[in-house]
Design a protein around this motif. Structure first.
Motif, PDB file in Angstrom:
ATOM      1  N   LEU A 133       0.859  -1.195   0.000  1.00  0.00           N
ATOM      2  CA  LEU A 133       0.000   0.000   0.000  1.00  0.00           C
ATOM      3  C   LEU A 133       0.887   1.233   0.000  1.00  0.00           C
ATOM      4  O   LEU A 133       2.040   1.181   0.432  1.00  0.00           O
ATOM      5  CB  LEU A 133      -0.894   0.003   1.250  1.00  0.00           C
ATOM      6  CG  LEU A 133      -1.955  -1.109   1.286  1.00  0.00           C
ATOM      7  CD1 LEU A 133      -2.235  -1.535   2.711  1.00  0.00           C
ATOM      8  CD2 LEU A 133      -3.218  -0.646   0.590  1.00  0.00           C
ATOM      9  N   GLU A 134       0.312   2.335  -0.456  1.00  0.00           N
ATOM     10  CA  GLU A 134       1.098   3.551  -0.660  1.00  0.00           C
ATOM     11  C   GLU A 134       0.576   4.683   0.212  1.00  0.00           C
ATOM     12  O   GLU A 134      -0.631   4.822   0.408  1.00  0.00           O
ATOM     13  CB  GLU A 134       0.946   3.931  -2.138  1.00  0.00           C
ATOM     14  CG  GLU A 134       1.774   5.085  -2.585  1.00  0.00           C
ATOM     15  CD  GLU A 134       1.481   5.426  -4.051  1.00  0.00           C
ATOM     16  OE1 GLU A 134       1.176   4.525  -4.845  1.00  0.00           O
ATOM     17  OE2 GLU A 134       1.541   6.620  -4.379  1.00  0.00           O
ATOM     18  N   PHE A 135       1.474   5.473   0.770  1.00  0.00           N
ATOM     19  CA  PHE A 135       1.071   6.731   1.416  1.00  0.00           C
ATOM     20  C   PHE A 135       2.159   7.770   1.186  1.00  0.00           C
ATOM     21  O   PHE A 135       3.282   7.433   0.803  1.00  0.00           O
ATOM     22  CB  PHE A 135       0.809   6.544   2.930  1.00  0.00           C
ATOM     23  CG  PHE A 135       2.039   6.290   3.765  1.00  0.00           C
ATOM     24  CD1 PHE A 135       2.805   7.343   4.246  1.00  0.00           C
ATOM     25  CD2 PHE A 135       2.427   4.993   4.070  1.00  0.00           C
ATOM     26  CE1 PHE A 135       3.946   7.112   5.017  1.00  0.00           C
ATOM     27  CE2 PHE A 135       3.562   4.747   4.833  1.00  0.00           C
ATOM     28  CZ  PHE A 135       4.320   5.815   5.314  1.00  0.00           C
ATOM     29  N   SER A 136       1.811   9.028   1.435  1.00  0.00           N
ATOM     30  CA  SER A 136       2.787  10.105   1.252  1.00  0.00           C
ATOM     31  C   SER A 136       2.855  10.970   2.496  1.00  0.00           C
ATOM     32  O   SER A 136       1.835  11.199   3.161  1.00  0.00           O
ATOM     33  CB  SER A 136       2.394  11.001   0.078  1.00  0.00           C
ATOM     34  OG  SER A 136       2.398  10.249  -1.100  1.00  0.00           O
ATOM     35  N   THR A 137       4.029  11.456   2.793  1.00  0.00           N
ATOM     36  CA  THR A 137       4.175  12.450   3.855  1.00  0.00           C
ATOM     37  C   THR A 137       4.105  13.840   3.224  1.00  0.00           C
ATOM     38  O   THR A 137       4.586  14.041   2.102  1.00  0.00           O
ATOM     39  CB  THR A 137       5.523  12.294   4.571  1.00  0.00           C
ATOM     40  OG1 THR A 137       6.544  12.268   3.572  1.00  0.00           O
ATOM     41  CG2 THR A 137       5.572  11.029   5.408  1.00  0.00           C
ATOM     42  N   PRO A 138       3.525  14.814   3.929  1.00  0.00           N
ATOM     43  CA  PRO A 138       3.481  16.167   3.374  1.00  0.00           C
ATOM     44  C   PRO A 138       4.853  16.823   3.417  1.00  0.00           C
ATOM     45  O   PRO A 138       5.658  16.513   4.301  1.00  0.00           O
ATOM     46  CB  PRO A 138       2.520  16.894   4.317  1.00  0.00           C
ATOM     47  CG  PRO A 138       2.591  16.138   5.600  1.00  0.00           C
ATOM     48  CD  PRO A 138       2.880  14.716   5.240  1.00  0.00           C
ATOM     49  N   ASN A 139       5.117  17.718   2.470  1.00  0.00           N
ATOM     50  CA  ASN A 139       6.344  18.500   2.575  1.00  0.00           C
ATOM     51  C   ASN A 139       6.124  19.639   3.568  1.00  0.00           C
ATOM     52  O   ASN A 139       5.027  19.795   4.109  1.00  0.00           O
ATOM     53  CB  ASN A 139       6.798  19.008   1.201  1.00  0.00           C
ATOM     54  CG  ASN A 139       5.790  19.967   0.608  1.00  0.00           C
ATOM     55  OD1 ASN A 139       5.086  20.663   1.331  1.00  0.00           O
ATOM     56  ND2 ASN A 139       5.689  19.996  -0.703  1.00  0.00           N
TER      57      ASN A 139
END
Ligand SMILES: [Fe+2]
Length: 428
Positions: A133-139
């Motif tokens: 599964l994929e997730f992203s952290t905010p910049n």
């Protein structure tokens, strides 16, 4: 001989059909297996470096692992990731009219993540892995991001609420998180109803972090549904005893605060610990805030759309604190209709906080005719998309068919309250 064989075959066939029917009739839809299910991400206090994951297995899986790696975009090499051992606890859920169910809940908080990166992860144990599964952290810049807000899902969750979360995800698959203003299910403790909620959102929960404040239906009397802190790993940065229900997170230039208005029988005792501790905590969390935008969510509305309802206690105790620190927006549920307006009980000040009451599930009531509302709605399942780009917040409410039902823009101004530009469509 042939006739005897025929009779035996018919008898055997009848027994098989009866056995199959019995199996179908008593099959429990919510049983856990060795494979992970109910995989869910929750926001951690600092979203740019942390995120929490929780999942469930049957009790024979004694340990749970997470594997994490940067999303390279090419074929995944499981050996390239880092492996973490999760915390595991066995929980037995019981609820009226349901078979007791035991499962192992596994949770882990990924920390030391790099801001602004896309990650892949999977959970499980050897031979029983989830998909990647994929997730992203905010910049850490103040550039654009958006999130989804849901009022109460609560009823017919798989049958009729599922289309709302799926429509919301279809509208904004890159949303940063999803926020719920309580009453996620109808009967606290019902594992069958949680099963419906997890089936409604499915893989979305494993990719989009969820932020949940509890409602009165998430409590059984004075007791929080044991599912809450077993299946959600939310920050424990609130007052003691209110872990996972009263907390805050930071996401880019936004602070989101949940306070628990369902605890203690909907804050029945005004001088009780649940009110006084949350007031003191809220004051300190707002006082120390460095984020440009502040959104508060809680289940009970400060102002109700419903003619016969009012929550004066909430306003008396919490509104002065929110006004003292210039909170921007308050997102609530509970009343099963829609209302949005800028209001204050303090007649000596110009109101600036925007209050919203909404509902996403199919239990729907009529909105009344109250002065505080600049937009109202009855008998509508809604979801909201809220976008923040630097000093501009754009709020949109959509119906189950994806039609725009309400819209406004808030603009930050130097040394002045926010400018509200009303963009509600002319559909009433
Ligand atoms: Fe409620």
């Amino acid at each position: 001989m042939n006739e005897r064989l025929n009779r035996f075959s018919k008898f055997f066939l009848s027994i098989s059909i009866i056995c199959l029917c019995c199996t179908q009739a008593f099959a429990q839809v919510n049983l856990a297996s060795s494979y992970p299910d109910r995989i869910i991400l929750n926001l951690a206090q600092d979203a740019s470096t942390s995120v929490a994951v929780t999942w469930r297995t049957s009790t024979n899986i004694l340990e749970g692992y997470c594997e994490l790696q940067l999303n390279s975009g090419t074929r995944i090499d499981p050996k390239a990731g880092i492996v973490f051992l999760a915390e595991t606890s066995t929980i037995e859920y019981s609820s009226e009219d349901e078979s007791n169910i035991a499962s192992n809940q596994h949770s882990y908080v990924f920390t030391d993540l790099i801001a602004g990166k896309s990650y892949l992860y999977r959970v499980g144990t050897e031979g029983f892995w989830s998909e990647w599964l994929e997730f992203s952290t905010p910049n850490t810049d103040n550039d654009e991001f958006s999130f989804i807000y849901f009022g109460d899902p609560q009823n017919d969750i798989k049958s009729q609420w599922s289309r709302i979360i799926r429509k919301a995800y279809q509208y904004n698959p890159n949303c940063s998180f999803m926020l719920y203003a309580g009453d996620i299910i109808n009967n606290a403790g019902s594992d069958i109803q949680w099963d419906e909620w997890f089936k409604a959102g499915s893989f979305i929960y494993g990719m989009v972090p969820q932020f949940l404040t509890p409602g009165n239906h998430d409590y059984d009397g004075l007791t929080l549904d044991p599912h809450w802190n077993a299946q959600f790993t939310q920050p424990h940065n609130g007052p003691k005893g209110l872990e996972g229900t009263c907390f805050f997170i930071d996401y880019k230039n936004l602070r989101v605060i949940s306070f628990d208005s369902a605890v203690d029988g909907e804050l029945e005792h005004e001088d009780g610990y649940e009110v006084t501790s949350q007031k003191a905590w809220l004051d300190s969390v707002l006082k120390n805030n460095t984020k440009e935008w502040v959104i508060v969510t809680t289940h009970l509305p400060f102002y109700s759309p419903k003619e016969s309802r009012d929550n004066e206690l909430i306003r008396r105790n919490f509104q002065p604190i929110l006004e003292k620190y210039g909170v921007d927006l308050v997102l609530t549920g509970h009343d099963h209709s829609y209302g949005r307006g800028t209001a204050s009980d303090n007649l000596e000040m110009k109101p600036s906080i925007v209050y919203v009451v909404s509902v996403s599930g199919p239990k729907l009531y009529e909105a009344g005719d109250k002065d505080w509302m600049q937009q109202k709605g009855s008998m509508l399942q809604l979801f909201q998309n809220i976008c923040i780009k630097s000093n501009v917040l754009t709020y949109e409410a959509f119906t189950a068919r994806g039609e725009l039902f309400d819209k406004f823009i808030l603009k930050k101004r130097n040394n002045s309250s926010n400018k509200l530009v009303d963009k509600k469509p002319d559909i009433n």
